[in-house]
Design a protein around this motif. Structure first.
Motif, short mmCIF file in Angstrom:
data_model
loop_
_atom_site.label_atom_id
_atom_site.label_comp_id
_atom_site.label_asym_id
_atom_site.label_seq_id
_atom_site.Cartn_x
_atom_site.Cartn_y
_atom_site.Cartn_z
N GLY A 159 -9.09 -62.67 62.82
CA GLY A 159 -10.45 -63.18 62.71
C GLY A 159 -10.76 -64.29 63.69
N ALA A 160 -9.74 -64.88 64.27
CA ALA A 160 -9.92 -65.99 65.21
C ALA A 160 -10.05 -65.51 66.65
CB ALA A 160 -8.76 -66.97 65.09
N ILE A 161 -9.89 -64.21 66.90
CA ILE A 161 -10.00 -63.69 68.27
C ILE A 161 -11.45 -63.69 68.71
CG2 ILE A 161 -9.69 -61.66 69.74
CD1 ILE A 161 -7.26 -60.93 67.99
N ARG A 162 -11.71 -64.37 69.81
CA ARG A 162 -13.07 -64.47 70.33
C ARG A 162 -13.33 -63.54 71.50
NH1 ARG A 162 -13.45 -66.32 66.04
NH2 ARG A 162 -13.66 -68.52 65.45
N LEU A 163 -12.33 -63.38 72.37
CA LEU A 163 -12.52 -62.63 73.61
C LEU A 163 -11.25 -61.87 73.97
CD1 LEU A 163 -14.20 -65.56 75.57
CD2 LEU A 163 -15.40 -63.49 74.81
N VAL A 164 -11.42 -60.83 74.77
CA VAL A 164 -10.30 -60.01 75.25
C VAL A 164 -10.41 -59.90 76.77
CG1 VAL A 164 -9.12 -57.79 75.05
CG2 VAL A 164 -10.40 -58.69 73.10
N MET A 165 -9.29 -59.92 77.47
CA MET A 165 -9.30 -59.81 78.93
C MET A 165 -7.98 -59.22 79.41
SD MET A 165 -9.36 -63.90 79.73
CE MET A 165 -8.11 -65.00 79.04
N LEU A 166 -7.91 -58.90 80.69
CA LEU A 166 -6.68 -58.40 81.31
C LEU A 166 -5.97 -59.54 82.04
CD1 LEU A 166 -7.92 -55.02 82.84
CD2 LEU A 166 -6.92 -55.42 80.58
N VAL A 167 -4.68 -59.33 82.30
CA VAL A 167 -3.86 -60.36 82.94
C VAL A 167 -2.97 -59.75 84.01
CG1 VAL A 167 -2.31 -62.31 82.51
CG2 VAL A 167 -3.58 -61.30 80.59
N ASN A 168 -2.78 -60.48 85.09
CA ASN A 168 -1.64 -60.24 85.97
C ASN A 168 -0.71 -61.44 85.79
OD1 ASN A 168 0.24 -59.48 87.85
ND2 ASN A 168 -1.00 -60.03 89.62
N ASP A 169 0.32 -61.25 85.01
CA ASP A 169 1.29 -62.31 84.74
C ASP A 169 2.37 -62.25 85.82
OD1 ASP A 169 2.78 -64.32 83.41
OD2 ASP A 169 3.99 -62.79 82.41
N VAL A 170 2.21 -63.05 86.85
CA VAL A 170 3.11 -63.02 87.99
C VAL A 170 4.49 -63.55 87.57
CG1 VAL A 170 3.49 -63.80 90.36
CG2 VAL A 170 1.16 -63.35 89.54
N SER A 171 5.53 -62.83 87.97
CA SER A 171 6.90 -63.24 87.66
C SER A 171 7.75 -63.25 88.93
CB SER A 171 7.54 -62.29 86.64
OG SER A 171 6.91 -62.39 85.38
N LEU A 172 8.67 -64.18 88.99
CA LEU A 172 9.63 -64.24 90.10
C LEU A 172 10.97 -63.80 89.54
CD1 LEU A 172 8.41 -67.63 91.63
CD2 LEU A 172 7.77 -65.29 92.32
N ARG A 173 11.22 -62.50 89.63
CA ARG A 173 12.33 -61.87 88.91
C ARG A 173 13.70 -62.43 89.29
NH1 ARG A 173 10.10 -59.44 84.52
NH2 ARG A 173 8.46 -57.97 85.12
N ASN A 174 13.88 -62.76 90.56
CA ASN A 174 15.21 -63.20 90.98
C ASN A 174 15.51 -64.64 90.59
OD1 ASN A 174 15.66 -60.66 92.05
ND2 ASN A 174 15.07 -61.24 94.12
N LEU A 175 14.50 -65.35 90.09
CA LEU A 175 14.74 -66.70 89.58
C LEU A 175 14.99 -66.71 88.07
CD1 LEU A 175 12.06 -68.84 91.48
CD2 LEU A 175 14.39 -68.24 92.18
N ILE A 176 14.64 -65.61 87.41
CA ILE A 176 14.73 -65.57 85.95
C ILE A 176 16.15 -65.68 85.41
CG2 ILE A 176 14.38 -64.07 83.94
CD1 ILE A 176 11.73 -63.22 85.15
N PRO A 177 17.13 -64.92 85.92
CA PRO A 177 18.46 -64.97 85.32
C PRO A 177 19.07 -66.37 85.28
CG PRO A 177 18.29 -63.06 86.74
CD PRO A 177 17.06 -63.88 86.99
N ALA A 178 18.94 -67.11 86.37
CA ALA A 178 19.52 -68.46 86.40
C ALA A 178 18.80 -69.39 85.42
CB ALA A 178 19.46 -69.03 87.81
#
Length: 336
Positions: A159-178
């Motif tokens: 009931g608290a959702i006001r709006l919906v949108m799309l995202v490009n969640d940019v990730s730097l994959r080679n930095l994630i494991p460390a």
């Protein structure tokens, strides 16, 4: 109702956009910014709806809406919490890292708190200082909330959702494991994200919004070629009510909080990871998934992560092939 923020200062200028995304009318006499509108939603929402209706009837001043002039609907936000509702995606990405997936991931959502002090516009370049960092796009859905009470139930959260949108969640994959090896979460590996040109109220989505999920293919193109068509309403283990309630378990959420779905991901008909679009599948919403599939099938990944000059496009269309949120269309450029 569709809302956007034209680029102006740090927080943009609030406008109401026509359903066909062709026109806009200024809404600054109601609220100067989208955040201001959300802060006083009970007052501003009916006024904005009246303005939207007048725009559709052509009875208020209107100007042509150009998506490249739009910032993300909230150019910055008090909260950006991204979940991983598509557990199929989690399983594939963890497999690529050689990490086991606990059974609890199917019953307890993953969520991280991202940087919300500045988002990229939907047509802004993705700044990438070093290609070796393994830049990846992630096509997702996100919702914007009003006030969410501490310990809110799933139903209250919906009931608290006001709006919906799309995202490009940019990730730097080679930095994630460390980073994850430090057992302290993402930070450097999660740079600024971008959101669609417009944010849409759930009622305006019609049948595409059901059971706390957005239904329909999220179209992803890489360098002008189809890359993914995964349906956002399929294989979503945790709906948005569950994700928001998870975020509010130990804290209240304020108006303008953004909660993401995580990368949209569908299994194949056989329950496996699926096939690329070129092979008749629905493809993928991020490069990490296709690289995992390539490794599983051929012993090594072939598809490179994003490089300078690459382009990404993320969009969702209705049954008549009309764009719902406008397109996120970004070029990877040196910078950062």
């Amino acid at each position: 109702m569709k809302l956007a923020s034209l680029k102006s200062g740090r927080d943009g200028r609030l406008v109401v956009v026509s359903n066909d995304l062709h026109w806009f009318t200024d809404a600054s006499h109601i609220a100067s910014t989208l955040q201001a509108a959300l802060d006083d939603w009970d007052l501003t929402e009916p006024l904005l709806r009246g303005l939207a209706e007048s725009l559709e009837h052509g009875s208020v001043p209107q100007e042509r809406f150009h998506e490249h002039e739009a910032a993300s609907p909230l150019p910055r936000a008090y909260q950006w919490a991204d979940g991983s509702a598509y557990v199929n995606h989690v399983a594939l990405v963890r497999k690529a890292r050689g990490a086991e997936m606990p059974d609890s991931f199917w019953t307890d959502p993953l969520m991280y708190q991202g940087g919300s002090d500045g988002f990229l516009g939907p047509r802004d370049d993705i700044p990438l200082k070093d290609e070796a960092w393994g830049c990846d796009m992630e096509a997702e859905v996100a919702v914007v909330t009003g006030d969410v009470a501490l310990g809110a139930t799933r139903e209250a959260a919906l009931g608290a959702i006001r709006l919906v949108m799309l995202v490009n969640d940019v990730s730097l994959r080679n930095l994630i494991p460390a980073e994850l090896a430090k057992n302290f979460g993402f930070f450097q590996s999660k740079p600024a994200s971008a959101f669609s040109p417009v944010a849409v109220t759930p009622d305006a989505l019609g049948a595409a919004w059901k059971d706390g999920r957005l239904h329909g293919p999220v179209e992803v193109e890489l360098n002008g070629k189809p890359f993914g068509q995964a349906d956002a309403g399929v294989d979503m283990t945790f709906d948005f009510g569950t994700l928001i309630a998870h975020a509010a378990k130990t804290r209240a959420l304020g108006p303008g909080s953004i909660v993401g779905s995580g990368t949209v991901s569908n299994r194949g008909p056989d329950g496996g990871p699926g096939k690329p679009v070129a092979e008749g599948g629905v493809g993928y919403s991020c490069i990490a998934e296709v690289r995992t599939v390539e490794t599983l099938l051929a012993g090594q990944a072939k598809t490179p992560f994003l490089r300078h000059g690459d382009s990404v496009r993320i969009e969702m269309r209705d049954a008549k092939r009309h764009s719902i949120f406008g397109a996120i269309e970004q070029l990877v450029a040196p910078g950062g």
